[in-house]
Design an enzyme around this catalytic site. Structure first.
Site, PDB file in Angstrom:
ATOM      1  N   HIS A   1      -1.349   2.228 -43.670  1.00 31.79           N
ATOM      2  CA  HIS A   1      -1.340   1.681 -42.313  1.00 31.79           C
ATOM      3  C   HIS A   1      -2.730   1.201 -41.933  1.00 31.79           C
ATOM      4  O   HIS A   1      -3.038   1.014 -40.767  1.00 31.79           O
ATOM      5  CB  HIS A   1      -0.908   2.720 -41.288  1.00 31.79           C
ATOM      6  CG  HIS A   1       0.327   3.456 -41.669  1.00 31.79           C
ATOM      7  ND1 HIS A   1       0.293   4.653 -42.346  1.00 31.79           N
ATOM      8  CD2 HIS A   1       1.629   3.153 -41.491  1.00 31.79           C
ATOM      9  CE1 HIS A   1       1.543   5.059 -42.559  1.00 31.79           C
ATOM     10  NE2 HIS A   1       2.365   4.178 -42.062  1.00 31.79           N
TER      11      HIS A   1
ATOM     12  N   GLY B   1      -1.885   1.682 -29.150  1.00 30.81           N
ATOM     13  CA  GLY B   1      -1.581   0.815 -28.005  1.00 30.81           C
ATOM     14  C   GLY B   1      -0.108   0.458 -27.949  1.00 30.81           C
ATOM     15  O   GLY B   1       0.555   0.614 -26.927  1.00 30.81           O
TER      16      GLY B   1
END
Lengths: 579, 579
Positions: free
Chosen positions: B217, B400
């Site tokens: 990731h 986010g």
């Protein structure tokens, strides 16, 4: 882009080595590609597939029980040579005949056809089924001109299952042809791949745009639009493919296999989002979906693109599609017990050319020929990039690299043959074999055949005088015209070769010496190459290529013209004018 | 980059729909993911795997006979919620217990652990084996802190084969743990992927450079070097993995399974070139290679990267690795006859919360809570990009988008609960479920648990006064501290939550009204969040993350601090000071 390689020239060879090492359960390497490493109880028809490398799992990844018996693997995006196809087919043959099947590209056609000729000459019953599934590459009336893309899989799978089921060669050929006639694909692309060692991608698509109908090597498409949503792409795919239901198929309630294929960097999750929408639309249109496939079946390195294929089933095709198979990249169900093939059962590669007796004069001419080939290789090494650039405008951009590789191999083979004492004829034929084998593609096949024809005429024991060279060049011209299907005026390489050969013959007949005649012939070749850029004459071809090819000469004609001039320089330097 | 999507928020759901439609031979969709669509003659232990989406074939592509029984599929790169894991496990359970197995990421640990608690509470014997194969993510002494990457496949395959062979839950857990303890991986990356709808890639690697040890990731790696040759990369892979032979294994003559995994756009041909070199080096080191795998087993969309995994075999592990299996993306040999599962045999999803009786005062407080959640969702929508930016510096950049999704879902659930007449407690708990379910990841789990604790304290029939809110916030603090493993001073979200809760309690005890106390607590949270950026204190963590995280506050602490301030604005606006 491609980042991981050692020597770019060794990429394909190292790839095959790694593939065979990782896939020993299914395949073993033979010269030219791979064949199965297991064998069933009864001999079957052998299905031999192949093509350029860079499309994994096509072609080596599809070798194993229930699918292909062997795959001829060429260089990157270049057809395997006739020698490679022959070597793989000879190793795969189980005595019940060989079906050659591959995507329909000019280079592959030339090489596989040559291999078929040789197999037949050796008494092997051999047939060919070319895959022509890409609906955007030619209109329906010219289906035989279409390219083969991800639909390869359906034709190979059906043919492989039929062979496994014991069909004879007629039967395997019949169902493979029917599978091809019932397979349609349509593709899009967002960006091209960069080959190992290359500085630029094979082609570009502007950011945020999508090329519609673009080929897997970057062959020009039919349109360019903004990148659609996943639903929008599904709509485009389904509309295009339902526009052309194959002859003899009733669309209502038809059973189809959908194959949603990613070209490399459009990934599984995106494909599944598109597939959800494709499946809904196909079902709304009244179709019944059978055993769909979503994934990477025919890639183009990390090209960003995708295609949808539909195989329109009948009862026999459905049964064969669902039969088990077991290959490195495509498996289905359970394949019955197989035994490993023993090393000693593998057929060795065909013999290389023998160096026979030759006269001293012929060996002298051979030295000149070797010098010419050496100069050609250096010239083509310098020109490779520019030739690639020209080829990218209307073609797939591999002409430069193919000529570079082919001429380098030919030059090396010529030097080895000269070292071994070969006469002019054998030296040229060895060089032709090497050019064809390493250069690959259409140009490799043509140059291989031209050198073979020239060498055949010159022989190893005849005088190599001006008349003999003139006759050799005429043979060369005849060989290339009987080989391909292009005619003078089609704006191909022929338009440089024919004026060259005709002018050379005419000047020799008029009493000119070799240098004088050759000088005049070089000029004729140059004019011929230039005329291939003629806008009016190209209009017909341009229509299927977009406008981009207008005003660009044919790269094969250009490289022939350059080669003729380079040969002249060497002949002049060596003072061969008097010969 | 990812190009093909419809509404980015619906991407994961549509992907699962398409995947299930294309893969009906193996799987069927249930709430939260997929389970097998076939069943064997005898019930077995159920292996339930899972994780965020974007890693196909992990995780849904590995469900089928001989491998996993079900996969909980989260949003893009976000852990599936505890609800999803529970729903899939309940559907997969055959009455012989459930093994949960997944890659070791904080968010997954939180959600899978919660699901395990719930399954155990329902009487299902449930165990967990976390995959920790990535040697670059923590030193050997802290193996339990390592991330799980492509080594997922070996642990899942061994556990699935053991279940298929009839092992009981103890036995399946034992071999899965042994497989994990004998699996090591090492990865590199050349560039990151861009998630659907995002403008920027998750991370960048400079052109011509290679990030060493980077996570799938984009978690920071351990080094950055020039892109090596294929041989150079093989050398790096083999050196790193032979540096750490698992305890109890003798390297000489050891039998290992090598898995060379492409992350997305490093393609098959490149992998095979690297594999040729890897295989040579491993054999030179005296290892025996068993049934290698080269391909895409754990991707990260079209991330450009690759990893090598070694599974160090013993006799039992080798037998289990070679057992047949049949899943959408990983098949081996022939799996014995299976029958399709009938629709009515599938377990329905767990019940949603009931709306019980409530007082009018509690419903008024619920309206305020809904208004706060609505304001939070709007604030986090605006701040999502900046929070992602902060998170990308030391983490995986998804904070986010996770907070954005979670708060939006919580706000919608709160509105629906208010509409249905829920009291404050139930409304907050419904919002917590939704936040956890849709937000995913660590932050989703924590926010879900905090709202659940707050709601539990407030209830639906008690007065919601200043004291009750103070007690609720204290419960919230206790819940998050017992949940994760972080302590104050570890520079995580805790460092904002604890000062906030403590200051609020202290001021309320000192006689302040809610608004006054909350104002002071907001200031304490802000200071706490800022201090997470303290350079000295972060040195310990930074060592494993490179220097990049120094001086950047923890994104979870920042978002909590912002949320506390937003809540204050709503409370002030609604005149809740007097409450």
């Amino acid at each position: 882009m491609t980042r991981l390689f050692n020597d770019p020239d060794e990429f394909a060879a190292e790839m095959i080595e790694g593939f065979a090492a990782a896939s020993a359960r299914w395949v073993r390497a033979v010269p030219g590609g791979v064949v199965r490493s297991t064998r069933g109880a009864e001999p079957t028809v052998a299905l031999v597939i192949g093509g350029g490398s860079g499309h994994y799992p096509a072609f080596g990844g599809l070798v194993g029980p229930g699918l292909a018996h062997g795959a001829a693997m060429g260089n990157l995006f270049a057809s395997p040579s006739a020698q490679r196809v022959h070597s793989v087919a000879a190793a795969a043959d189980e005595g019940r005949g060989v079906l050659l099947s591959y995507g329909n590209y000019a280079g592959d056609v030339l090489h596989f056809d040559q291999a078929q000729e040789r197999l037949r000459a050796e008494g092997v019953d051999c047939r060919t089924v070319r895959v022509t599934d890409d609906v955007s590459s030619a209109p329906a009336e010219e289906i035989e001109k279409r390219r083969g893309i991800a639909g390869d899989l359906t034709v190979f799978k059906i043919a492989g299952a039929a062979a496994e089921a014991g069909y004879d060669l007629d039967g395997v050929e019949r169902v493979a042809n029917r599978a091809n006639s019932r397979t349609r694909s349509f593709g899009v692309a967002f960006g091209g791949c960069t080959l190992p060692g290359a500085d630029e991608p094979l082609f570009d698509v502007p950011e945020g745009r999508m090329a519609v109908g673009l080929g897997i090597h970057g062959e020009p498409g039919i349109d360019e639009v903004d990148v659609p949503t996943a639903d929008g792409l599904a709509e485009l795919f389904v509309t295009k493919l339902l526009d052309e239901v194959p002859e003899g198929v009733s669309r209502d309630g038809a059973r189809v296999v959908p194959i949603l294929n990613g070209l490399g960097s459009v990934k599984y999750e995106e494909l599944y989002v598109v597939y959800a929408s494709v499946a809904r639309r196909l079902e709304e249109a009244g179709l019944v979906l059978v055993s769909p496939e979503v994934g990477e079946f025919c890639t183009s390195f990390d090209m960003a693109g995708a295609s949808l294929t539909l195989l329109w089933l009948d009862e026999e095709l459905e049964r064969l599609w669902l039969e088990p198979c077991d290959t490195p990249a495509f498996r289905r169900g359970a394949v019955a017990g197989r035994v490993a093939v023993r090393e000693e059962d593998l057929v060795a590669a065909g013999p290389s050319r023998e160096i026979g007796p030759s006269t001293e004069e012929s060996r002298d001419a051979a030295a000149t020929a070797a010098a010419v080939l050496d100069a050609l290789a250096r010239m083509l090494d310098e020109q490779a990039e520019e030739l690639g650039r020209i080829d990218r405008i209307a073609g797939d951009g591999d002409h430069g690299i193919g000529m570079q590789r082919g001429s380098a191999a030919a030059s090396a083979a010529a030097a080895a043959a000269a070292e071994a004492g070969a006469g002019a004829g054998t030296l040229l034929r060895c060089a032709g074999d090497a050019w064809s084998d390493e250069g690959g593609g259409t140009s490799g096949a043509i140059w291989g055949r031209m050198l073979d024809a020239l060498g055949g005429e010159l022989g190893d024991e005849h005088p190599v005088d001006t008349a003999a060279v003139g006759a050799g060049v005429t043979r060369m011209k005849e060989a290339i015209m009987s080989f391909g299907k292009a005619q003078p005026g089609d704006k191909t390489m022929i338009d440089a070769v024919v004026p060259f050969a005709d002018e050379l013959s005419a000047r020799i007949a008029a009493g000119d010496g070799l240098l004088e005649a050759w000088t005049s012939a070089v000029e004729a070749a140059r004019r011929g190459a230039e005329e291939t850029a003629d806008m009016v004459a190209r209009l017909g071809r341009a229509r299927s290529h977009g406008d981009k090819s207008l005003g660009t000469p044919d790269p094969g004609a250009v490289s022939f013209s350059l080669a003729a001039r380079t040969a002249l320089e060497v002949l002049a330097e060596r003072g061969e004018g008097a010969a």
